[in-house]
Scaffold this motif. Structure first.
Motif, PDB file in Angstrom:
ATOM      1  N   GLN A  87      58.824  56.180  11.359  1.00 45.28           N
ATOM      2  CA  GLN A  87      58.370  55.318  10.268  1.00 45.28           C
ATOM      3  C   GLN A  87      57.291  55.997   9.432  1.00 45.28           C
ATOM      4  N   PHE A  88      56.461  56.836  10.060  1.00 42.56           N
ATOM      5  CA  PHE A  88      55.379  57.520   9.345  1.00 42.56           C
ATOM      6  C   PHE A  88      55.592  59.031   9.466  1.00 42.56           C
TER       7      PHE A  88
ATOM      8  N   SER B  42      52.469  61.591   8.746  1.00 47.54           N
ATOM      9  CA  SER B  42      51.247  61.621   9.541  1.00 47.54           C
ATOM     10  C   SER B  42      51.587  61.378  11.012  1.00 47.54           C
TER      11      SER B  42
ATOM     12  N   PRO C  88      49.358  57.640  13.432  1.00 47.86           N
ATOM     13  CA  PRO C  88      49.814  56.343  13.951  1.00 47.86           C
ATOM     14  C   PRO C  88      50.498  56.453  15.316  1.00 47.86           C
TER      15      PRO C  88
END
Length: 366
Positions: A256-257, A260, A263
């Motif tokens: 989803q990220f 980065s 998370p």
């Protein structure tokens, strides 16, 4: 000159050891028959516990309606759980289609990091796995699950229907009052152990699920409620719950990220801390205090019953071990095994009962 006979204690312990091996082999061989019956007995105890809670918490509740109401509540709870998983799982699997390009990017980065110049894709991996080979196995597993669930419900219906004659059977089996009272105490201890296990697993599962949901909401992970609900259901099996809660949500945070890693790192560290604290501090302490089982025995029983009966055995490992411990404590030859399984060396709780003053009799002053 004939060799001297072995001491009685040695012979008795050898017989007990051989009986344990034979019993384990019989349990493994008859798992298809005994597993649905054990689950049905477990559900019958659950329904009976609900009925007694309704009677005790609601003074005006009719006794005759307690058991049917408890049965309806249990069926509704299982139905709601199934609906939540299906309803939220549908949206979850729909989002997997959107995650495919991101998964390909992650696979490409990992491949380049390890020196692979041509990175595989999700579509290529799926084609290599050839999922059509597993369709028949999946259909057979689903059919076995459906037939087992139906058999459990049939057993449950017969157990509930025959519970009225249980008292008369006890009287016929144990005509002497002292012997009958002793065996009724044994049954009540086993029943209380199952109820305490359910209460402990439910409370700790809620603690883990709520804390995990808060963390997932803070990092804005998609389908946080779905993951939290799965963690709560899987918390009844510590190993499976830990795997789902600690690894799968952080993996999907990577998808989803993609820009980065923080998370996923924060989610993984927080969930590891939650599971470590609850699983290694709260859960063993609660099980040791209420079930009188050594924490090491709790983990060992999970492995043993899981090897014998698979996932149902892992789910029933603690109540089954409590029942075995209490039954072994009734016989002189196997009492030493029950003592080793217990936490304080008193599997029957006789020391605790001995220090309790009788009703109507004041405690002696020192």
């Amino acid at each position: 000159m004939p060799a001297p006979a072995p001491p009685p204690v040695t012979t008795r312990n050898a017989v007990v050891f051989l009986a344990v091996i034979a019993g384990g082999a019989a349990l493994y061989w008859m798992q298809d028959i005994l597993t649905p019956l054990a689950l049905a007995v477990f559900l019958a105890v659950l329904v009976d516990s609900f009925a007694r809670v309704l009677i005790s918490r609601l003074p005006g509740f009719p006794r005759r309606a307690a058991l049917p109401a408890a049965l309806v509540i249990s069926v509704l709870l299982f139905g709601v759980s199934f609906w939540v998983v299906i309803d939220n799982g549908r949206g979850f699997f729909d989002q997997l289609k959107d995650y495919a390009p991101r998964l390909n990017d992650i696979i490409a980065k990992v491949a380049h990091a390890v020196g692979i110049h041509v990175a595989p894709t999700i579509g290529g991996l799926v084609n290599e796995l050839n999922p059509q080979r597993y369709i028949g196995q999946a259909a057979q597993s689903f059919g076995n699950f459906a037939s087992s669930a139906l058999l459990v419900l049939i057993y449950l219906g017969f157990i509930i229907a025959s519970r009225r004659g249980f008292a008369r059977k006890i009287v016929s089996l144990f005509p002497h009052h002292a012997e009958r009272e002793q065996n009724m105490k044994l049954f009540q201890r086993i029943r209380d152990g199952v109820e305490q296990y359910l209460w402990i697993q439910t409370v700790t599962g809620l603690m883990i699920a709520v804390a995990a949901w808060v963390v997932m909401m803070l990092v804005r992970l998609d389908n946080a409620f779905f993951w939290a609900f799965l963690i709560f259901l899987a918390a009844y099996i510590p190993i499976l719950g830990g795997a789902i809660g600690c690894f799968l949500p952080p993996l999907f945070a990577l998808v989803q990220f993609p820009d980065s890693l923080w998370p996923a790192i924060i989610l993984f560290a927080a969930l590891q801390g939650i599971f470590f604290f609850v699983g290694n501090v709260i859960l063993p302490r609660m099980q040791g205090d209420s079930l009188n089982m050594d924490p090491t025995v709790v983990l060992l029983s999970l492995a043993v019953w899981g090897a014998l009966w698979g996932v149902p055995g892992m789910f029933l490992s603690t109540p089954l071990t409590v029942a075995v411990m209490l039954i072994l404590a009734q016989f002189e030859g196997s009492r030493w095994i029950a003592i080793l399984l217990s936490e304080d060396g008193d599997p029957q709780g006789e020391r605790l009962e001995a220090v309790k003053p009788r009703r109507g009799t004041p405690a002696r002053k020192k």
